[in-house]
Motif scaffolding. Structure first.
Motif, PDB file in Angstrom:
ATOM      1  N   GLU A  98       0.829  -1.212   0.000  1.00 43.60           N
ATOM      2  CA  GLU A  98       0.000   0.000   0.000  1.00 43.60           C
ATOM      3  C   GLU A  98       0.856   1.253   0.000  1.00 43.60           C
ATOM      4  OE1 GLU A  98      -3.338   2.227   2.819  1.00 43.60           O
ATOM      5  OE2 GLU A  98      -2.462   0.319   3.431  1.00 43.60           O
ATOM      6  N   ALA A  99       1.898   1.258   0.834  1.00 37.89           N
ATOM      7  CA  ALA A  99       2.768   2.429   0.913  1.00 37.89           C
ATOM      8  C   ALA A  99       3.500   2.647  -0.403  1.00 37.89           C
ATOM      9  CB  ALA A  99       3.769   2.266   2.055  1.00 37.89           C
ATOM     10  N   LEU A 100       4.014   1.578  -1.004  1.00 39.27           N
ATOM     11  CA  LEU A 100       4.726   1.706  -2.273  1.00 39.27           C
ATOM     12  C   LEU A 100       3.795   2.175  -3.392  1.00 39.27           C
ATOM     13  CD1 LEU A 100       6.974  -1.484  -2.151  1.00 39.27           C
ATOM     14  CD2 LEU A 100       7.588   0.858  -1.569  1.00 39.27           C
ATOM     15  N   VAL A 101       2.555   1.731  -3.356  1.00 35.95           N
ATOM     16  CA  VAL A 101       1.574   2.184  -4.343  1.00 35.95           C
ATOM     17  C   VAL A 101       1.360   3.684  -4.216  1.00 35.95           C
ATOM     18  CG1 VAL A 101      -0.881   2.120  -4.914  1.00 35.95           C
ATOM     19  CG2 VAL A 101       0.371  -0.007  -4.652  1.00 35.95           C
ATOM     20  N   GLN A 102       1.191   4.167  -2.985  1.00 35.91           N
ATOM     21  CA  GLN A 102       0.951   5.599  -2.770  1.00 35.91           C
ATOM     22  C   GLN A 102       2.163   6.432  -3.176  1.00 35.91           C
ATOM     23  OE1 GLN A 102      -0.208   5.920   1.337  1.00 35.91           O
ATOM     24  NE2 GLN A 102      -2.231   5.032   0.988  1.00 35.91           N
ATOM     25  N   HIS A 103       3.361   5.972  -2.859  1.00 34.89           N
ATOM     26  CA  HIS A 103       4.564   6.728  -3.213  1.00 34.89           C
ATOM     27  C   HIS A 103       4.732   6.826  -4.722  1.00 34.89           C
ATOM     28  CE1 HIS A 103       5.394   6.906   0.927  1.00 34.89           C
ATOM     29  NE2 HIS A 103       6.054   5.779   1.066  1.00 34.89           N
ATOM     30  N   THR A 104       4.548   5.725  -5.424  1.00 35.99           N
ATOM     31  CA  THR A 104       4.716   5.749  -6.876  1.00 35.99           C
ATOM     32  C   THR A 104       3.641   6.599  -7.543  1.00 35.99           C
ATOM     33  OG1 THR A 104       3.494   3.640  -6.984  1.00 35.99           O
ATOM     34  CG2 THR A 104       5.906   3.531  -7.014  1.00 35.99           C
ATOM     35  N   GLU A 105       2.425   6.567  -7.030  1.00 31.89           N
ATOM     36  CA  GLU A 105       1.358   7.399  -7.584  1.00 31.89           C
ATOM     37  C   GLU A 105       1.659   8.876  -7.372  1.00 31.89           C
ATOM     38  OE1 GLU A 105      -2.254   6.108  -5.812  1.00 31.89           O
ATOM     39  OE2 GLU A 105      -2.521   4.410  -7.178  1.00 31.89           O
ATOM     40  N   ALA A 106       2.177   9.232  -6.194  1.00 28.07           N
ATOM     41  CA  ALA A 106       2.502  10.634  -5.911  1.00 28.07           C
ATOM     42  C   ALA A 106       3.605  11.141  -6.837  1.00 28.07           C
ATOM     43  CB  ALA A 106       2.917  10.786  -4.451  1.00 28.07           C
ATOM     44  N   VAL A 107       4.610  10.302  -7.109  1.00 27.76           N
ATOM     45  CA  VAL A 107       5.708  10.702  -7.989  1.00 27.76           C
ATOM     46  C   VAL A 107       5.207  10.837  -9.437  1.00 27.76           C
ATOM     47  CG1 VAL A 107       7.910   9.953  -8.970  1.00 27.76           C
ATOM     48  CG2 VAL A 107       7.484   9.697  -6.527  1.00 27.76           C
ATOM     49  N   ALA A 108       4.384   9.894  -9.869  1.00 25.17           N
ATOM     50  CA  ALA A 108       3.926   9.905 -11.261  1.00 25.17           C
ATOM     51  C   ALA A 108       2.927  11.024 -11.538  1.00 25.17           C
ATOM     52  CB  ALA A 108       3.293   8.561 -11.612  1.00 25.17           C
ATOM     53  N   ALA A 109       2.205  11.470 -10.513  1.00 25.04           N
ATOM     54  CA  ALA A 109       1.124  12.443 -10.715  1.00 25.04           C
ATOM     55  C   ALA A 109       1.586  13.886 -10.646  1.00 25.04           C
ATOM     56  CB  ALA A 109       0.027  12.206  -9.683  1.00 25.04           C
ATOM     57  N   LEU A 110       2.890  14.147 -10.533  1.00 15.06           N
ATOM     58  CA  LEU A 110       3.368  15.514 -10.338  1.00 15.06           C
ATOM     59  C   LEU A 110       2.935  16.438 -11.470  1.00 15.06           C
ATOM     60  CD1 LEU A 110       5.070  17.485  -8.665  1.00 15.06           C
ATOM     61  CD2 LEU A 110       7.044  16.820 -10.043  1.00 15.06           C
ATOM     62  N   ASP A 164       3.426  19.478   6.694  1.00 11.25           N
ATOM     63  CA  ASP A 164       2.205  18.706   6.949  1.00 11.25           C
ATOM     64  C   ASP A 164       2.278  17.328   6.306  1.00 11.25           C
ATOM     65  OD1 ASP A 164       1.224  20.890   8.307  1.00 11.25           O
ATOM     66  OD2 ASP A 164       0.055  21.647   6.611  1.00 11.25           O
ATOM     67  N   SER A 165       2.833  17.262   5.097  1.00  6.03           N
ATOM     68  CA  SER A 165       2.933  15.980   4.406  1.00  6.03           C
ATOM     69  C   SER A 165       3.864  15.029   5.144  1.00  6.03           C
ATOM     70  CB  SER A 165       3.424  16.194   2.978  1.00  6.03           C
ATOM     71  OG  SER A 165       3.521  14.980   2.291  1.00  6.03           O
ATOM     72  N   GLU A 166       4.961  15.543   5.682  1.00  6.84           N
ATOM     73  CA  GLU A 166       5.878  14.693   6.450  1.00  6.84           C
ATOM     74  C   GLU A 166       5.192  14.151   7.702  1.00  6.84           C
ATOM     75  OE1 GLU A 166       9.316  17.001   7.251  1.00  6.84           O
ATOM     76  OE2 GLU A 166      10.071  16.941   5.190  1.00  6.84           O
ATOM     77  N   GLU A 167       4.416  14.996   8.374  1.00  7.78           N
ATOM     78  CA  GLU A 167       3.695  14.542   9.575  1.00  7.78           C
ATOM     79  C   GLU A 167       2.645  13.499   9.209  1.00  7.78           C
ATOM     80  OE1 GLU A 167       2.402  14.128  13.469  1.00  7.78           O
ATOM     81  OE2 GLU A 167       4.228  15.030  12.662  1.00  7.78           O
ATOM     82  N   LEU A 168       1.924  13.740   8.117  1.00 10.12           N
ATOM     83  CA  LEU A 168       0.917  12.769   7.680  1.00 10.12           C
ATOM     84  C   LEU A 168       1.563  11.446   7.314  1.00 10.12           C
ATOM     85  CD1 LEU A 168      -1.968  12.038   6.908  1.00 10.12           C
ATOM     86  CD2 LEU A 168      -1.586  13.110   4.674  1.00 10.12           C
ATOM     87  N   LEU A 169       2.700  11.504   6.619  1.00  9.44           N
ATOM     88  CA  LEU A 169       3.407  10.286   6.249  1.00  9.44           C
ATOM     89  C   LEU A 169       3.866   9.515   7.481  1.00  9.44           C
ATOM     90  CD1 LEU A 169       4.649   8.503   4.026  1.00  9.44           C
ATOM     91  CD2 LEU A 169       6.672   9.970   4.099  1.00  9.44           C
ATOM     92  N   LYS A 170       4.360  10.240   8.481  1.00  8.37           N
ATOM     93  CA  LYS A 170       4.802   9.583   9.712  1.00  8.37           C
ATOM     94  C   LYS A 170       3.634   8.893  10.412  1.00  8.37           C
ATOM     95  CE  LYS A 170       5.669  12.024  13.369  1.00  8.37           C
ATOM     96  NZ  LYS A 170       6.285  12.989  14.327  1.00  8.37           N
ATOM     97  N   GLN A 171       2.480   9.563  10.472  1.00  2.59           N
ATOM     98  CA  GLN A 171       1.316   8.969  11.122  1.00  2.59           C
ATOM     99  C   GLN A 171       0.788   7.772  10.326  1.00  2.59           C
ATOM    100  OE1 GLN A 171       0.403   9.637  14.074  1.00  2.59           O
ATOM    101  NE2 GLN A 171       1.687  11.466  14.348  1.00  2.59           N
ATOM    102  N   LYS A 172       0.840   7.851   8.991  1.00  2.00           N
ATOM    103  CA  LYS A 172       0.409   6.715   8.179  1.00  2.00           C
ATOM    104  C   LYS A 172       1.310   5.510   8.399  1.00  2.00           C
ATOM    105  CE  LYS A 172      -1.933   8.981   4.287  1.00  2.00           C
ATOM    106  NZ  LYS A 172      -1.894   9.247   2.831  1.00  2.00           N
ATOM    107  N   GLN A 173       2.613   5.756   8.466  1.00  4.98           N
ATOM    108  CA  GLN A 173       3.549   4.656   8.682  1.00  4.98           C
ATOM    109  C   GLN A 173       3.331   4.008  10.042  1.00  4.98           C
ATOM    110  OE1 GLN A 173       7.280   6.679   8.049  1.00  4.98           O
ATOM    111  NE2 GLN A 173       7.395   6.075   5.900  1.00  4.98           N
ATOM    112  N   ALA A 174       3.116   4.843  11.073  1.00  7.26           N
ATOM    113  CA  ALA A 174       2.886   4.300  12.419  1.00  7.26           C
ATOM    114  C   ALA A 174       1.602   3.487  12.458  1.00  7.26           C
ATOM    115  CB  ALA A 174       2.835   5.439  13.431  1.00  7.26           C
ATOM    116  N   PHE A 175       0.540   4.017  11.841  1.00  6.71           N
ATOM    117  CA  PHE A 175      -0.741   3.301  11.827  1.00  6.71           C
ATOM    118  C   PHE A 175      -0.632   2.007  11.033  1.00  6.71           C
ATOM    119  CE2 PHE A 175      -4.806   2.424   9.716  1.00  6.71           C
ATOM    120  CZ  PHE A 175      -5.623   2.244  10.825  1.00  6.71           C
TER     121      PHE A 175
END
Length: 509
Positions: A98-110, A164-175
């Motif tokens: 799931e995390a890898l899917v979100q990261h690749t989508e964010a990079v591709a959608a720039l 904000d994105s770094e904080e959200l990413l940290k909370q997503k990883q923890a969850f």
């Protein structure tokens, strides 16, 4: 790159046509109200229709080309990631699919989500200001004020979005990390006295903070446009009364919220892209070596094998073809880690010896590992089975389904599985794993919790299939469940092994 530039150009044409349409329509409406006899209504109407057609055509073209490039870039990004992950493993639990899917989508959608949006807003601001300088030079100061206010808002939101994105990413990883651990042991929840379910409140608050940042910036910019509009209406020069052009700045300021809101709210896309690139670049990957075993597997000896991440003493085992080893233990005792070490998926200390030949660290091509949580690809049943043997015929596939007690799926080889198709139950996924094992025809099976999620009847059917497989191969399975009809040749209790190690440690101390 050319397609991205063309899509961005079409986005600029789309917003330009829309803004010019707004400006020209505003003038035309006012001009019609105060027009003298003989005013040519036809030509402005034709221009308005032409602008509308240009806007529609460029919009559809930009959407088609932009999303085509998005999918192309996404495919390239993921293929590059797959090549990095080939013969590798991800030791971090939060580096999930799931995390890898979100990261690749964010990079591709720039390009689609951020660059195209900002190209459009820059073009719109320039057109607005040039229009005021040309038609209403005395009103240009209000355009400069809106332009400066917009630039400051965009810069402030962009800087804040990174944090904000770094904080959200940290909370997503923890969850994700905590919930993965809980879901993995869901079958044992009834044995836990203090069960704490994952809490998504912090992740939700971080998500709300990201959204609120853009909304607040839009409100402030809208307030600024209303203040400028009020100022214009209070200070309209006497010479402009009765002129149709005075409606142009009024309409520009009234619509400022609409054409600035979307780019302002797209600032997190840049932060997500930068964080996604960072996560993918710094992805912890452990390369695995592969080896071909060119001798038949008749004996397997495990000598003083120890997993570094588990406080267990070295394990010694000896098995022959036609035997079945059961690794038992409580949840978290280290059954899976020991099984993965025997298979070669994680580093270990000690030796794996096949017919007096010491194996090196890493995977053996001819062995098969069935993970605890089976993977079902979004594809046909045939595709999901041929993972184990790409050249398998339909006859071999149906035979494997029968041996795995999935005979009701024999006629569904072309049926689509996954979220957009037929969803297999937890028990069917377990048996799909077993069918893949039969197709692999591997001399060694490593099965992780094959009975989990099955009722007692299905557990016995699964045990019969495993018993049949163990007649001419070595089978090692880790399970906290033990069907009564499972023919066990050897058993290793991880909990007792840990108790013995603890007692010995205390005695030495």
């Amino acid at each position: 790159m050319k397609s991205n530039l063309l899509a961005t150009l079409l986005a600029a044409v789309h917003v330009s046509a829309g803004l010019i349409l707004l400006i020209f329509s505003s003038w035309f409406i006012a001009a019609c109200a105060i027009a003298a006899p003989g005013f040519n209504y036809m030509l402005p109407a034709v221009v308005i229709r032409a602008l509308a057609l240009i806007r529609i055509a460029s919009g559809y073209g930009q959407m088609w080309l932009g999303h085509k490039q998005l999918l192309t870039r996404l495919a390239v990004t993921r293929l590059a990631l797959f090549q990095r992950l080939q013969d590798s493993r991800l030791p971090q639990q939060d580096a999930s699919t799931e995390a890898l899917v979100q990261h690749t989508e964010a990079v591709a959608a720039l390009w689609v989500a951020w660059i195209g949006q900002h190209t459009g807003v820059i073009v719109m601001m320039l057109i607005s200001q040039l229009t005021l300088l040309w038609l209403l030079p005395t009103m240009a100061v209000y355009g400069w004020a809106l332009l400066i206010g917009g630039a400051l808002s965009f810069g402030w939101v962009c800087i804040k979005a990174l944090r904000d994105s770094e904080e959200l990413l940290k909370q997503k990883q923890a969850f994700r990390q905590y919930s993965n651990g809980q879901l993995t042991s869901c079958s044992l929840w009834h044995l836990q006295t203090n069960l704490t379910l994952p809490d998504a409140s912090l992740m939700w608050q971080a998500q709300q903070a990201v959204q609120a940042r853009g909304d607040n910036a839009v409100r402030r910019l809208h307030l600024l446009s209303l203040v400028l509009l009020t100022t214009i209406l209070l200070q309209v020069p006497q010479a402009l009364f009765g002129h149709a052009t005075i409606l142009i700045p009024v309409m520009l300021l009234l619509s400022a919220r609409d054409w600035l809101a979307s780019p302002l709210r797209s600032q997190p896309a840049l932060a997500d892209c930068l964080n996604g690139k960072s996560q993918l670049t710094n992805l912890a990957i452990h390369k695995l070596t592969r080896q071909v075993l060119d001798i038949p597997l008749t004996e397997l000896h495990i000598r003083r094998l120890k997993v570094d991440s588990r406080p267990l003493p070295p394990v010694n085992l000896s098995m022959k073809q036609g035997q079945l080893l059961l690794l038992q233990g409580s949840s978290g005792s280290g059954k899976t880690s020991l099984l993965q070490a025997i298979y070669g998926f994680i580093p270990y200390q000690g030796e794996r010896v096949v017919n007096n030949q010491v194996l090196s660290q890493g995977l053996v091509d001819s062995w098969y590992f069935a993970e605890q949580q089976p993977t079902c690809l979004a594809g046909s049943l045939r595709d999901n089975l041929q993972i184990a043997r790409p050249d398998a015929t339909d006859t071999a596939l149906r035979d494997a389904l029968q041996k795995a007690n999935l005979s009701h799926l024999e006629r569904a080889l072309d049926e689509w599985l996954g979220d957009t198709g037929r969803r297999l139950s937890g028990g069917e996924l377990k048996r799909l794993n077993l069918a893949r094992a039969w197709l692999s025809d591997a001399p060694l099976w490593c099965l992780d919790e094959p009975f989990e999620g099955l009722d007692s009847h299905q557990q016995k059917l699964m045990a019969d299939s495993i018993n049949l497989a163990a007649t001419d191969r070595i089978v090692i399975l880790a399970s906290h469940l033990r069907p009564s009809n499972l023919n066990i040749s050897h058993k290793l209790d991880i909990d007792k092994l840990a108790e013995v190690n603890t007692c010995a440690t205390h005695q030495v101390g």
